[in-house]
Design a protein around this motif. Structure first.
Motif, PDB file in Angstrom:
ATOM      1  N   LEU A 181      51.806 -22.580  41.446  1.00 24.48           N
ATOM      2  CA  LEU A 181      51.008 -21.199  41.542  1.00 24.48           C
ATOM      3  C   LEU A 181      51.329 -20.707  39.767  1.00 24.48           C
ATOM      4  O   LEU A 181      50.665 -20.162  38.852  1.00 24.48           O
ATOM      5  N   GLN A 182      52.584 -20.813  39.700  1.00 26.04           N
ATOM      6  CA  GLN A 182      53.358 -20.979  38.390  1.00 26.04           C
ATOM      7  C   GLN A 182      52.320 -21.698  36.665  1.00 26.04           C
ATOM      8  O   GLN A 182      52.234 -21.263  35.992  1.00 26.04           O
ATOM      9  N   LYS A 183      52.217 -23.420  37.433  1.00 26.36           N
ATOM     10  CA  LYS A 183      51.254 -23.891  36.235  1.00 26.36           C
ATOM     11  C   LYS A 183      49.688 -23.500  36.416  1.00 26.36           C
ATOM     12  O   LYS A 183      49.302 -23.171  35.029  1.00 26.36           O
ATOM     13  N   LYS A 184      49.271 -22.849  37.248  1.00 23.62           N
ATOM     14  CA  LYS A 184      48.178 -22.272  37.312  1.00 23.62           C
ATOM     15  C   LYS A 184      48.209 -20.851  36.623  1.00 23.62           C
ATOM     16  O   LYS A 184      46.997 -20.222  35.940  1.00 23.62           O
ATOM     17  N   LEU A 185      49.220 -20.127  36.812  1.00 23.01           N
ATOM     18  CA  LEU A 185      49.326 -18.533  35.516  1.00 23.01           C
ATOM     19  C   LEU A 185      49.167 -18.676  34.419  1.00 23.01           C
ATOM     20  O   LEU A 185      49.810 -18.227  33.769  1.00 23.01           O
ATOM     21  N   LEU A 186      49.921 -20.511  33.849  1.00 17.19           N
ATOM     22  CA  LEU A 186      49.978 -21.044  32.769  1.00 17.19           C
ATOM     23  C   LEU A 186      48.918 -21.213  31.838  1.00 17.19           C
ATOM     24  O   LEU A 186      48.131 -21.767  30.831  1.00 17.19           O
ATOM     25  N   THR A 187      47.721 -20.884  32.240  1.00 11.91           N
ATOM     26  CA  THR A 187      46.293 -21.219  31.808  1.00 11.91           C
ATOM     27  C   THR A 187      46.325 -20.836  30.858  1.00 11.91           C
ATOM     28  O   THR A 187      46.288 -19.390  30.560  1.00 11.91           O
ATOM     29  N   PRO A 188      45.333 -21.529  29.377  1.00 12.60           N
ATOM     30  CA  PRO A 188      45.288 -20.933  28.072  1.00 12.60           C
ATOM     31  C   PRO A 188      44.067 -19.504  28.423  1.00 12.60           C
ATOM     32  O   PRO A 188      42.950 -19.227  29.591  1.00 12.60           O
ATOM     33  N   THR A 189      44.367 -18.544  27.353  1.00  9.43           N
ATOM     34  CA  THR A 189      43.275 -18.007  27.752  1.00  9.43           C
ATOM     35  C   THR A 189      42.091 -17.945  26.879  1.00  9.43           C
ATOM     36  O   THR A 189      42.334 -18.854  25.879  1.00  9.43           O
ATOM     37  N   LYS A 190      41.105 -17.863  26.996  1.00 10.52           N
ATOM     38  CA  LYS A 190      39.662 -18.576  27.186  1.00 10.52           C
ATOM     39  C   LYS A 190      39.380 -18.271  25.673  1.00 10.52           C
ATOM     40  O   LYS A 190      39.502 -16.536  25.006  1.00 10.52           O
ATOM     41  N   ILE A 191      39.112 -18.707  24.497  1.00 10.46           N
ATOM     42  CA  ILE A 191      38.259 -18.450  23.188  1.00 10.46           C
ATOM     43  C   ILE A 191      36.969 -18.198  23.803  1.00 10.46           C
ATOM     44  O   ILE A 191      35.790 -19.081  23.540  1.00 10.46           O
ATOM     45  N   TYR A 192      36.242 -16.886  23.461  1.00  7.81           N
ATOM     46  CA  TYR A 192      34.917 -16.811  23.337  1.00  7.81           C
ATOM     47  C   TYR A 192      34.031 -16.166  22.347  1.00  7.81           C
ATOM     48  O   TYR A 192      32.879 -16.239  21.891  1.00  7.81           O
ATOM     49  N   VAL A 193      35.012 -16.855  21.321  1.00  7.94           N
ATOM     50  CA  VAL A 193      33.846 -17.225  19.609  1.00  7.94           C
ATOM     51  C   VAL A 193      32.675 -17.459  19.757  1.00  7.94           C
ATOM     52  O   VAL A 193      31.437 -17.634  19.227  1.00  7.94           O
ATOM     53  N   ASN A 194      32.742 -18.647  19.633  1.00  6.95           N
ATOM     54  CA  ASN A 194      31.194 -19.388  20.066  1.00  6.95           C
ATOM     55  C   ASN A 194      29.892 -18.636  20.447  1.00  6.95           C
ATOM     56  O   ASN A 194      28.725 -18.718  20.386  1.00  6.95           O
ATOM     57  N   GLU A 195      30.425 -17.968  22.187  1.00  9.02           N
ATOM     58  CA  GLU A 195      30.025 -17.861  22.318  1.00  9.02           C
ATOM     59  C   GLU A 195      29.329 -16.428  22.183  1.00  9.02           C
ATOM     60  O   GLU A 195      27.943 -16.129  22.266  1.00  9.02           O
TER      61      GLU A 195
END
Length: 330
Positions: A209-223
């Motif tokens: 769970l703690q590892k999953k909580l470190l998933t980086p923020t998605k960067i939406y620039v290209n989309e």
């Protein structure tokens, strides 16, 4: 009587180590192709030349930080992703107005500089810059003994983007019956971790769970920039702290954003944290993005065209006109 001399190093600040860290950063960045930046890392300031294609260029600026997600990263002894978070939180704000990110700077404040940890963070920042299409042109590392407790530190970012003045998206073109479309988040992004940390510090949680909580923020620039080039977008919002209500209400306060809660149901990691912390559903939507990282407002006749450009888009609500700024249905 001989008096023992004191120096800067004895107070906890190692200038030599700081200079070596600058060389570390130069080494990490020297193989990168800088299209618009002038000068080198380590100068007193960075310079950028605006791309020639802009006829009436205006610059957009944004500043943000990783916040208390740092505490979780330290607990996991994994600083590899928070640099991506840092870039994401800044550039995702820039593109809300339609700006294209150009450059990035960072501020890294520590009690005692650890070059290995610093390089891990900078490597993440460079990955984020690659995803956003911008360039790291400088920053500041501050060693402040006893100011930050234990291994804690602060990480702040500054981004600059460019846009044509006539293409600025400021929400003024939003109108009644416009559709609100959403792009999914990659998780909690980098908001609300004071609450998350309180929960995982008081409850028994596994490493998964703690590892999953470190998933980086998605960067939406290209989309997002692809959509702005091919469609008329009336307004946008980066869903950060305060969730849908606070961030959508900022687009155009003259209108009401009506969101169908059934179209953005809590699931996955959000439901897991909600149950673990015994958090109310209303509190979840008030604090977190709850699975929606970015929203776009456009004319209803453009919905299908938008979905063909980006199949991840889904409709969550519409614009109305009432005395309230925001309404959740269901």
């Amino acid at each position: 009587m001989n008096k023992s001399r004191i120096n800067y190093k004895s107070s906890g600040v190692n200038i030599d180590e700081g200079q070596k860290f600058i060389e570390d950063i130069k080494s990490l960045t020297k193989k990168r192709s800088l299209k618009n930046a002038l000068g080198n890392i380590g100068s007193f300031s960075g310079y950028i030349k605006p791309p020639k294609k802009y006829k009436d260029p205006v610059f957009a600026l944004a500043c943000d930080g990783v916040g208390t997600k740092i505490s979780l990263a330290l607990k996991q002894k994994n600083l590899s992703s928070i640099g991506i978070d840092l870039v994401a939180m800044c550039v995702n704000d820039l593109i809300v107005s339609g700006a294209t990110p150009l450059t990035f700077l960072d501020y890294y404040g520590v009690s005692k500089l650890n070059r290995s940890k610093g390089k891990e963070i900078i490597t993440g920042i460079l990955k984020g810059c690659d995803q956003a299409g911008c360039e790291l042109i400088g920053g500041e590392t501050a060693e402040m003994p006893n100011h930050y407790t234990k291994d804690n530190f602060d990480l702040v970012g500054f981004a600059m983007g460019i846009n044509e003045r006539k293409n600025i998206i400021d929400g003024s073109k939003v109108k009644k019956n416009n559709a609100i479309l959403a792009l999914p988040s990659s998780g909690f992004h980098s908001n609300g971790y004071s609450l998350i940390n309180k929960i995982i510090n008081s409850k028994k949680t596994d490493r998964r769970l703690q590892k999953k909580l470190l998933t980086p923020t998605k960067i939406y620039v290209n989309e997002v920039l692809e959509l702005t080039k091919k469609l008329k977008i009336n307004g946008m919002a980066h869903i950060t702290g305060g969730g849908l209500e606070e961030n959508l209400s900022r687009i155009n306060p003259s209108y009401t954003m009506i969101i169908d809660r059934d179209k953005c149901k809590l699931k996955g990691i959000f439901l897991e944290i909600m149950k673990l912390g015994n958090i109310s559903r209303n509190e979840m939507y008030k604090v977190f993005n709850c699975g929606i990282g970015f929203c776009l407002i456009l004319d209803r006749e453009d919905i299908e065209k938008a979905k063909k450009i980006n199949s991840k888009l889904f409709e969550i609500g519409y614009v109305s006109k009432t005395e309230k700024k925001f309404i959740f249905t269901n």
